[in-house]
Design a protein around this motif. Structure first.
Motif, PDB file in Angstrom:
ATOM      1  N   ILE A 192     -13.599  13.664   8.125  1.00  0.00           N
ATOM      2  CA  ILE A 192     -13.354  12.141   8.292  1.00  0.00           C
ATOM      3  C   ILE A 192     -11.891  11.929   7.938  1.00  0.00           C
ATOM      4  N   SER A 193     -11.463  12.032   6.586  1.00  0.00           N
ATOM      5  CA  SER A 193     -10.249  11.448   6.093  1.00  0.00           C
ATOM      6  C   SER A 193      -9.305  12.456   6.385  1.00  0.00           C
ATOM      7  N   HIS A 208       0.843  -1.206   0.013  1.00  0.00           N
ATOM      8  CA  HIS A 208       0.152  -0.057  -0.182  1.00  0.00           C
ATOM      9  C   HIS A 208       0.771   1.248  -0.004  1.00  0.00           C
ATOM     10  N   GLN A 209       0.303   2.370  -0.417  1.00  0.00           N
ATOM     11  CA  GLN A 209       0.761   3.391  -0.813  1.00  0.00           C
ATOM     12  C   GLN A 209       0.069   4.473   0.383  1.00  0.00           C
ATOM     13  N   SER A 210       0.825   5.501   0.881  1.00  0.00           N
ATOM     14  CA  SER A 210      -0.160   6.464   1.774  1.00  0.00           C
ATOM     15  C   SER A 210       0.639   7.821   1.878  1.00  0.00           C
ATOM     16  N   PRO A 245      -6.319   8.898  -5.481  1.00  0.00           N
ATOM     17  CA  PRO A 245      -5.263   7.866  -5.289  1.00  0.00           C
ATOM     18  C   PRO A 245      -4.924   7.523  -3.857  1.00  0.00           C
ATOM     19  N   GLU A 246      -4.594   6.360  -3.733  1.00  0.00           N
ATOM     20  CA  GLU A 246      -4.379   5.774  -2.439  1.00  0.00           C
ATOM     21  C   GLU A 246      -3.320   6.723  -1.732  1.00  0.00           C
ATOM     22  N   VAL A 247      -2.252   7.072  -2.586  1.00  0.00           N
ATOM     23  CA  VAL A 247      -1.081   7.697  -1.807  1.00  0.00           C
ATOM     24  C   VAL A 247      -1.392   9.219  -1.374  1.00  0.00           C
ATOM     25  N   ASP A 248      -2.682   9.780  -1.611  1.00  0.00           N
ATOM     26  CA  ASP A 248      -2.822  10.801  -1.221  1.00  0.00           C
ATOM     27  C   ASP A 248      -3.611  10.950   0.309  1.00  0.00           C
ATOM     28  N   GLY A 273      -3.605   3.407   6.120  1.00  0.00           N
ATOM     29  CA  GLY A 273      -4.634   2.583   6.692  1.00  0.00           C
ATOM     30  C   GLY A 273      -6.094   3.078   6.088  1.00  0.00           C
ATOM     31  N   ALA A 274      -6.189   4.252   5.571  1.00  0.00           N
ATOM     32  CA  ALA A 274      -7.431   4.599   5.189  1.00  0.00           C
ATOM     33  C   ALA A 274      -8.079   3.593   4.215  1.00  0.00           C
TER      34      ALA A 274
END
Length: 277
Positions: A66-67, A5-7, A230-233, A237-238
């Motif tokens: 929330i995010s 995963h990217q974050s 995008p997941e990286v944004d 764990g989101a």
């Protein structure tokens, strides 16, 4: 093989570490006009110098509260689709005019000239636009355009090197339809016509990361006009459904104060992958 995963790494480097350590609170953002109780939401995108486009939005809403990243709801999905049209998929950074969610739309206009709010915002814009590789600014709506113009007067040399696309806010159509009584289809067509006016110039001033698609928007939103975040944004764990087009957060309550205090989060049906009992 396990999924890698990217974050978003967060605010570990300067000047951003100091900016988030010293953010203004309700001493600057009055609680009568801003939902400071939900905390500040700072940005979304690249803080490592790889950004080529800066997106200036207005204020965080329910999904963003929330995010903890801006422009992740439907408005963000629309902007993500616009950036994809000009070949920009991750080389962007986004900040808002206001750190906190506006309580009542008129509140945003009341604080256009607030010096303390502008001073902190200018520190972010200085960090992201002065001496960086950003070549274009996408200002979403009138408040964003005014905020950018105010910053530009403080940094005329840096501003002179930037292309500015001041477009209608991504939720202009819905807001305009409610306020004017015009059909939503009509206001949507007006919004997308405005975006089309800026499409070619924006593409010409941005170094594309990948293929572009400068096909003009139609009169209504098409199936590929919105794009997932995008997941990286997002923070580590989101859950994946935070990034989907389907809405998952709403304000609820029988009166304004209850709605202000209550955000309901519901996993969208399409993301309910667990086995039925």
């Amino acid at each position: 093989m396990a999924v890698v995963h990217q974050s978003c790494v967060g605010y570990v480097a300067e000047p951003f570490a100091s900016l988030v350590a010293g953010y203004p609170g309700d001493d600057v953002y009055p609680q009568a006009d801003f939902r400071t109780e939900w905390g500040p939401v700072f940005h979304r995108g690249r803080l490592d110098g790889s950004a080529r486009v800066l997106v200036l939005g207005q204020d965080p809403a329910t999904h963003e509260s929330i995010s903890r990243r801006i422009l992740v709801g439907e408005a963000g999905q629309r902007v993500q689709g616009l950036l994809a049209k000009v070949g920009v998929h991750t080389a962007y950074v986004m900040v808002n005019v206001y750190l906190y969610s506006v309580f009542g739309q008129a509140a945003g206009s009341r604080h256009v000239k607030n010096e303390a709010i502008a001073e902190y915002r200018h520190r972010w814009l200085d960090a992201l636009l002065v001496g960086t590789d950003v070549t274009a600014v996408l200002a979403l709506g009138d408040l964003a355009a005014k905020a950018y113009e105010r910053w530009a007067r403080t940094q005329p040399d840096a501003a002179a090197a930037l292309h500015v696309a001041a477009i209608r806010h991504p939720t202009y159509a819905e807001g305009s339809a409610r306020a004017s009584g015009r059909p939503l289809a009509e206001t949507t067509a007006a919004q997308l016509a405005n975006w089309n006016e800026h499409l070619d110039d924006l593409a010409a001033h941005v170094a594309a990361e990948g293929p572009t698609d400068l096909t003009p928007y139609a009169a209504g939103w098409g199936p590929t006009d919105l794009a997932p975040i995008p997941e990286v944004d997002l923070p580590a764990g989101a859950p994946g459904w935070w990034r989907d087009v389907a809405a998952w957060a709403t304000r609820q309550g029988d009166d304004k104060q209850t709605k202000r205090a209550t955000i309901s989060v519901v996993v969208p049906k399409g993301a309910r992958t667990w086995p039925a009992l």
